[in-house]
Each structure stands twice: as C-alpha cells, then as structure tokens.
Design an enzyme around this catalytic site. Structure first.
Site: not given
Ligand code: GUN
Ligand code: ZN
Length: 489
Positions: A90, A194, A279
């Site tokens: 990310d 988002a 588990c």
């Molecule tokens: N991680 C959680 N929400 C978002 C998002 O809207 N954009 C990005 N790039 N990472 C995220």
């Molecule tokens: Zn467990």
C-alpha cells in the site's frame, strides 16, 4: 509481473477465481494479512504454512524505516520478508487518512514500491472520510483520479500490477462512475477504498451501498479488493457482493487488545470461560491460560488468523455448492448491524439475479429474508414462460387424486416462496432442491407473486387455487380475481 484474473465458479455476485502471474497463483476469495515488519507477530513464512498465498505491507513504513529501507531496496521484499507468494504494497494513503499528510509524492511511492519489487502497487489515493460533503468528495476524487492516471503513465506494467482504487465517499453515482472509468482505462485490479470507517462503526448497510455502486461500474473481469476488511463475520457478505480480496491487520490489532475472533463476533479473553475453536492454540490452552500467557499476543494473533483463513475456505466451499446465501444469512444474524447490511444487499436482488448462477445444490428457507433471494426472483421471471391451460388448478397440496383434477386442463402445484410449478419441474432446481418449513404468511405472499405472474402471462386462463382454509382469506386478498377452494372439497 502483471497478474491475470480468471473466474472459475460463481454464486450470487461472488466468485472463486485464480489470480496468477510469473509462477505465483492466489486462489480467491482470499485474505491478505497485513505485515508490519516491525511487529512480525507471525512471520510471513509461518503464514505461508498456514495457507496464506498473498500478503500486503505498507511501503510507506518501509520507506521511513532505518532498519528496513535499504534492505528492501537492495534485496527486494520477497527476500526481506522471506515470503515467496504474492506481495502487495500500500502507498502512504492509510497514513494520509489517519495523520492528514505524508511526506511522499505519488510518483515517489510508485517508484519506491517498484524498487522494492512489490507485485501489486497502489498509487497515493485519498481515502476521503465517508461523512465528507459531496464537494470535498468530488475534489479529492479528482486528485485521486489524476494520481491514478499519473501512476498508469509512469508504472512498469511488465513487472508490477497497478491497482486502481475506487474512491467516491458515500455517493453511489461517484463510486459507479469511478468504477466505470477505471475499467475503461484498463485497470484489472481495483480496491474499494475508504470503507474502514464504515466497518469500524458497523455501518454495513452503507458499506453495501458503496460496494454495490462501485461493482456496478466495474467490469466483472476486475479483481476487487475490499481495503481494510478483516473481520471474518463479514467475509460472506462482502464476497456475495463480488469482493475477491480482503486485507487486514485486524488479526493482530485484535490480539494486541486481547480480543478473540470468531465468525460471529469477537470476545475479550476475560469474557471467555471456554474456547470454541479447534485450532492448536485453543486446543492447547484454556481461556485462562491463554489470557495469562506471556505469549498471549502472538497466540491470539495465530488463532485470529486461523479463524479468518478457515472462514475464507468456508466461503469458497459455499460458492462451489451454491449455498452462499445460506452462509450470508447465518453470519449476518450474529449482529443487527450485519442484518441491516444483509437486508440492504437483498434490496439489490434484481441486479444480483442477473449475475447469479442458474442452479445450485440447495435452497434452505431461513425466514422472511429468504423470500427476497435471487433464486426466488429468477423463478418468478421463469414462471412467466410457462403455459397454463384454459382451466387451471393450482393445488397447495402435492397429494391429489386424479379425480380431483377432473375438469381442469392443466394442474400446477405450489411451493412457496417460489410459486406454482408443473409436475415436470418437481425434480429441478429450485423446486426439487429447496427445503421449506411449514408454510408461513410471508412465503405465501411471495409465492403468490409467482401465481400472479403466471396469470399475467396466461390472460385467457381461468385459475382455481385449492388450499387449506387457513390461507383462503390471505390468497383472496392478494389475488382477488382467483377462485379459491378448500382443499377438502
Ligand atoms: N487502506 C484502507 N483504506 C484504504 C484506502 O482507501 N486507500 C489505500 N491506499 N489504503 C487503504
Ligand atoms: Zn483457535
């Protein structure tokens, strides 16, 4: 590596797929655990042994880390993390949404993610808070789209898959239009962004609205990632909408707080006297031992991740068997907010019916909500193609003697919530594979929609319904032009 996405099986809008490229494959739906190199509660290698095929990590953290930056740049992420599955990174967007600004540009994060050899890279999209006014959403969406298109220009598409995040706040038209633009621009991997604040506040009905809008715009060939979704209680719901990937730090964040995940919600370890999970962690400890263990955080993270991965497999099997609605129904009854999401999803039953498969292994009636399912709608559409004779009997009872059909040109039976069916359809889906309890009012009302449809498309037929006396008034009220007789007569 440019990943290709192949859809193998479907149920509702959900799919089992295969994301593959350069010798790596990921079965979808799948969960990408979030890796924080500084925490590393469970190593990526251990995750791989647990069945994890892809992980996600934050490029921004790597770019700021004295310890990891140079290593990632020289050795690449696969070696640094010791993980040979698919690695997604990310950008700094999540930090952007939490801290307001990041010290990196879009071009810089793309270059950095490529330099550390990420398989799936993400531009610096703006995760606009869902409660923002339209003007702000539009303005930030416009910046996001510029950055996505800039990333598309500068990215090395031969070695990386560029994700095209779908933003647009709570405005369905913006989400849909964005989905369409990204599909048209050739994006085949689109995260829906988002939505974390919606999930954190249990706003599942709005989550459904946002995801369904984005999906309407996106090509069905696009692999869809739901950013930040990591609680196993909502996987079935999200997959039913057509989400293929999830990523989450929830397994670790929950563990940090002593929270124990189950498919129907989480518990604080203090609340648990027993551990309802087979588990190794749960079999090897009592709740008290686990709670008091010096290794609690790691053990709990292990359990949380295993529960999440097991649920992913359950969802996959449900798709294969065509029983995803049953699983969604079951999961969404564990919290009223999820039930609200489920009901919101049923509100999209028309568009879902167009995507859903034709036949399934079974249909279990689970209450009023089942009346809105896609299989019911599809049946109602099909009923309009059946031919009824001039004098047609619809018998609620399946056990009628020949003598009782005298004077009728055609005989239909009745299976609610579907409606009328001729004897030839007794064994076919959904009539033959559906299980219903004793008739109730809602299923009869819905079944009458099927009768009304048959009447509509056979306007010259005269219809007689035979049912138990208890249903006569209801039928006459819904279908005032039909002749209703007692079953006994
Ligand atoms: N991680 C959680 N929400 C978002 C998002 O809207 N954009 C990005 N790039 N990472 C995220
Ligand atoms: Zn467990």
């Amino acid at each position: 590596m440019t990943l290709s996405f192949e859809i193998l099986e479907k149920d509702i809008a959900g799919r089992i797929g295969k994301l593959s490229g350069q010798g790596k494959t990921v079965k979808t739906p799948t969960l990408l655990p979030v890796i924080n190199p500084h925490l590393n509660l469970i190593t990526p290698k251990e995750m791989q042994e647990m069945g994890v095929e892809a992980v996600i990590t934050n490029a921004y953290i790597f770019s700021r880390s004295e310890e990891y930056r140079e290593r990632a740049l020289s050795d690449g992420l696969a070696k640094t993390l010791d993980f040979d599955g698919v690695i997604m990174t990310d950008s700094g967007s999540f930090q952007l949404s939490v801290y307001g600004e990041v010290e990196i540009t879009n071009a810089q994060t793309i270059a950095f993610q490529q330099a550390i050899k990420s398989d799936i890279i993400v531009p610096l999209d703006i995760p606009t808070h869902p409660d923002s006014p339209r003007e702000q959403v539009e303005q930030e969406l416009s910046v996001t789209m510029d950055r996505i298109m800039e990333a598309k220009e500068i990215a090395d598409h031969e070695h990386h898959t560029l994700a095209g995040p779908v933003q647009g706040g709570l405005f369905p038209d913006l989400r849909e239009e964005t989905g369409r633009k990204l599909s048209e621009a050739g994006f085949r991997f689109c995260p829906i962004g988002a939505v974390v604040p919606l999930m954190e506040a249990y706003r599942y009905a709005e989550l459904v609205k946002v995801v369904m809008a984005a999906k309407r715009g996106l090509s069905p060939a696009v692999c869809v990632h739901l950013f930040g979704a990591g609680h196993p209680s909502m996987f079935a719901l999200a997959v039913a909408m057509g989400c293929d990937l999830f990523d989450s730090a929830a397994y670790a964040l929950y563990a940090k707080d002593g929270r124990y995940m189950t498919t129907h919600g989480s518990y604080h370890l203090n609340e648990l006297s027993y551990l309802p999970c087979p588990c190794p962690v749960c079999v090897g400890h009592t709740a008290k031992e686990l709670n008091e263990s010096p290794d609690r955080e790691r053990l709990l993270a292990m359990h949380n991740l295993r529960v999440s991965l097991a649920e992913i497999n359950r969802v996959r099997q449900a798709i294969r068997d065509g029983v995803l609605w049953e699983l969604v129904d079951e999961r969404c009854r564990s919290h009223p907010a999820l039930l609200r999401g489920y009901r919101a999803l049923l509100g999209y039953n028309e568009e879902l019916t167009a995507l859903d498969r034709e036949t399934k292994r079974r249909f279990f009636y689970r209450g009023d909500e089942s009346c809105k399912r896609t299989e019911v709608l599809r049946y109602h559409q099909m009923v309009g193609r059946l031919t009824a004779g001039e004098r047609t009997l619809i018998s609620f009872s399946r056990h009628i003697r020949k003598k009782q059909t005298e004077g009728f040109d055609s005989v239909f039976y009745f299976k609610p919530p579907f409606g009328p069916f001729p004897a030839e359809l007794t064994e076919t889906f959904p009539i033959g594979q559906s299980e219903i309890p004793d008739f109730d009012e809602e299923m009869i009302r819905t079944g009458c929609i099927g009768i009304a449809r048959l009447m509509e498309t056979n306007p010259d037929s005269h219809f007689t319904i035979r049912c138990r006396p208890v249903w006569k008034d209801l039928i006459s009220q819904i279908l005032p032009t039909v002749e209703v007789q007692d079953e006994g007569s």
